[in-house]
Write an enzyme that holds these catalytic residues in place. Structure first.
Site, PDB file in Angstrom:
ATOM      1  N   ASP A  36      43.524  31.532  33.552  1.00 18.05           N
ATOM      2  CA  ASP A  36      42.690  31.561  32.329  1.00 18.05           C
ATOM      3  C   ASP A  36      43.506  31.874  31.081  1.00 18.05           C
ATOM      4  OD1 ASP A  36      42.914  34.239  33.124  1.00 18.05           O
ATOM      5  OD2 ASP A  36      40.769  34.697  32.934  1.00 18.05           O
ATOM      6  N   SER A  67      25.944  57.638  33.191  1.00 18.91           N
ATOM      7  CA  SER A  67      26.340  56.816  34.337  1.00 18.91           C
ATOM      8  C   SER A  67      25.680  57.394  35.582  1.00 18.91           C
ATOM      9  CB  SER A  67      27.864  56.811  34.505  1.00 18.91           C
ATOM     10  OG  SER A  67      28.176  56.358  35.808  1.00 18.91           O
ATOM     11  N   GLY A 122      37.990  43.476  42.752  1.00 21.04           N
ATOM     12  CA  GLY A 122      38.307  42.135  42.246  1.00 21.04           C
ATOM     13  C   GLY A 122      37.063  41.300  41.999  1.00 21.04           C
ATOM     14  N   ASP A 171      36.212  36.310  33.672  1.00 19.51           N
ATOM     15  CA  ASP A 171      35.236  37.230  34.259  1.00 19.51           C
ATOM     16  C   ASP A 171      33.996  37.353  33.373  1.00 19.51           C
ATOM     17  OD1 ASP A 171      37.381  37.528  35.889  1.00 19.51           O
ATOM     18  OD2 ASP A 171      37.815  39.593  35.321  1.00 19.51           O
TER      19      ASP A 171
HETATM   20  C1  GLA Z   1      41.280  39.415  36.236  1.00 19.57           C
HETATM   21  C2  GLA Z   1      41.126  39.051  34.769  1.00 19.57           C
HETATM   22  C3  GLA Z   1      40.800  37.566  34.584  1.00 19.57           C
HETATM   23  C4  GLA Z   1      41.739  36.679  35.378  1.00 19.57           C
HETATM   24  C5  GLA Z   1      41.880  37.179  36.814  1.00 19.57           C
HETATM   25  C6  GLA Z   1      42.912  36.425  37.582  1.00 19.57           C
HETATM   26  O1  GLA Z   1      40.054  39.318  36.891  1.00 19.57           O
HETATM   27  O2  GLA Z   1      40.154  39.837  34.143  1.00 19.57           O
HETATM   28  O3  GLA Z   1      40.812  37.235  33.217  1.00 19.57           O
HETATM   29  O4  GLA Z   1      42.980  36.563  34.743  1.00 19.57           O
HETATM   30  O5  GLA Z   1      42.212  38.555  36.863  1.00 19.57           O
HETATM   31  O6  GLA Z   1      42.534  35.118  37.737  1.00 19.57           O
END
Ligand code: GLA
Length: 384
Positions: A36, A67, A122, A171
């Protein structure tokens, strides 16, 4: 995502009244990692796990934020110098600041929030949080005048300016634009996007979470980005039209091989190949060729592990187990340095793969990985 829980905590924690409730999801990414911020393609989708927040203006110039998951309460003002210390609160503060910079007259509010996206896995829990507040503040204080792309950029700028991560747009884009049942191919240079209905008959998508979180993930991430920029700067000298690695091919990279470090070369090689893989996967999907999709996912894992070096022992192990079990495609997902593998598994292999992955991982690392079935869901929205 548990609305009732958030609502009851909001009522209990504040003055007994209710506000409005907003939600945004985390994301998966079928393929296209670290592409990205290189102007390339990504192929994410929103998931059925995310953040839920109740919000109500409080007539002051302070935000009162609770929170629910961390049982932590923070108050902060809305000026640049008011940044809170707690890292979770900095996301909300950053979103407020970025909305203010875009002309939204954000005032004080009470808020309580909770989430079910696993942190550091992730799946973009932070983007889910940012999108929730960007979407909500736009409705509450901005009359909806900020468009969806700009809302995604609010989240991205929050990461850059208040959280120290020079992330790309994937994201936050997925969290805002997600659509149930569809993956989205985004061209991160032109910002053109296309929904791809994703319902692979006979296959399932499943995440296997190594539960590894790397402390230095954000600095390592920024370092990867710098490597790419170094390679681009050198290539640009010979090819002035080049703006991103997206604009480069392997022969252009080859020309500058002696001018950049071996490490920067490997990083750029991975990215150039990965951008092509996204396009190959889209082509394969159009003709229902899941074998090719899966093969490309394994190639991505190899590249992320050996060239981009963002995998780890646990993730490589899970990838090997997938291969041994005959799983169609498997790879580390997201930024890396821990978190999940995403796996494209034939229905009939699902049970044996999951039990194999759990047993062998536990035998080797002394703890069980977590397993999440992927349900591709809608993006940022108002619930109540
Ligand atoms: C993280 C970042 C994204 C992208 C991914 C790898 O999630 O926030 O912008 O770069 O890593 O694809």
């Amino acid at each position: 995502m548990d609305i009732e829980n958030v609502r009851s905590r909001f009522i209990k924690h504040f003055d007994g009244t209710t506000g409005h409730v907003y939600a945004s999801p985390g994301r998966i990414n079928l393929i296209g990692e670290h592409t990205d911020y290189n102007g390339g393609f990504v192929f994410p989708g929103a998931i059925d796990k995310g953040m839920v927040a109740e919000i109500k203006p409080n007539g002051t110039d302070k935000v009162h934020a609770y929170s629910i998951d961390l049982k932590d309460y923070v108050e902060f003002g809305l000026n640049e110098e008011d940044a809170p210390r707690a890292s979770w609160a900095r996301y909300i503060f950053g979103v407020c600041r970025e909305m203010i910079k875009r002309g939204v007259d954000v005032k004080g509010f009470n808020t309580a929030f909770a989430g079910d996206v696993p942190l550091g896995a992730g799946m973009s829990s932070s983007a889910a949080l940012e999108s929730t507040y960007a979407f909500a503040l736009n409705e509450i204080f901005g009359e909806g005048k900020i468009d969806k792309f700009e809302l995604a950029k609010v989240g991205q700028s929050t990461e850059h300016n208040y959280c120290g991560v020079k992330c790309g747009i994937m994201d936050q884009f997925a969290s805002v634009f997600g659509k149930a049942g569809s993956l989205i191919r985004l061209d991160c240079r032109s910002l053109e996007y296309q929904y791809f209905p994703f319902n692979p008959i006979g296959y399932r998508l499943v995440l296997v979470d190594s539960v590894v979180k790397h402390e230095l993930a954000s600095s390592a991430y920024n370092k990867r980005r710098e490597s790419c920029e170094t390679a681009v700067a050198k290539i640009q000298k010979r090819h002035p039209h080049v703006e991103f690695l997206r604009d480069c091919n392997m022969s252009m990279l080859e020309e500058v091989k002696t001018e950049i470090s071996a490490e920067d070369y490997m990083r750029a090689e991975y990215v150039i190949e990965e951008i092509q893989r996204v396009l190959d996967v889209c082509d394969a999907l159009e003709i229902g060729d899941y074998e090719t999709v899966g093969k490309k996912m394994y190639e991505t894992h190899h590249g992320m592990s050996k060239l981009y070096e963002v995998s780890c022992e646990e993730l490589d192990f899970l990838n090997d187990v997938a291969k041994e079990c005959g799983v169609t495609g498997s790879r580390v997902m997201g930024g890396g340095f821990g978190g999940c593998t995403i796996n494209l598994v034939k229905d009939e292999l699902y049970d044996s793969f999951i039990s194999n992955a759990k047993d062998s991982f536990t035998a080797k690392f002394g703890r069980s990985p977590k397993v999440y079935d992927v349900v591709i869901s809608d993006g940022a929205r108002k619930l109540v």
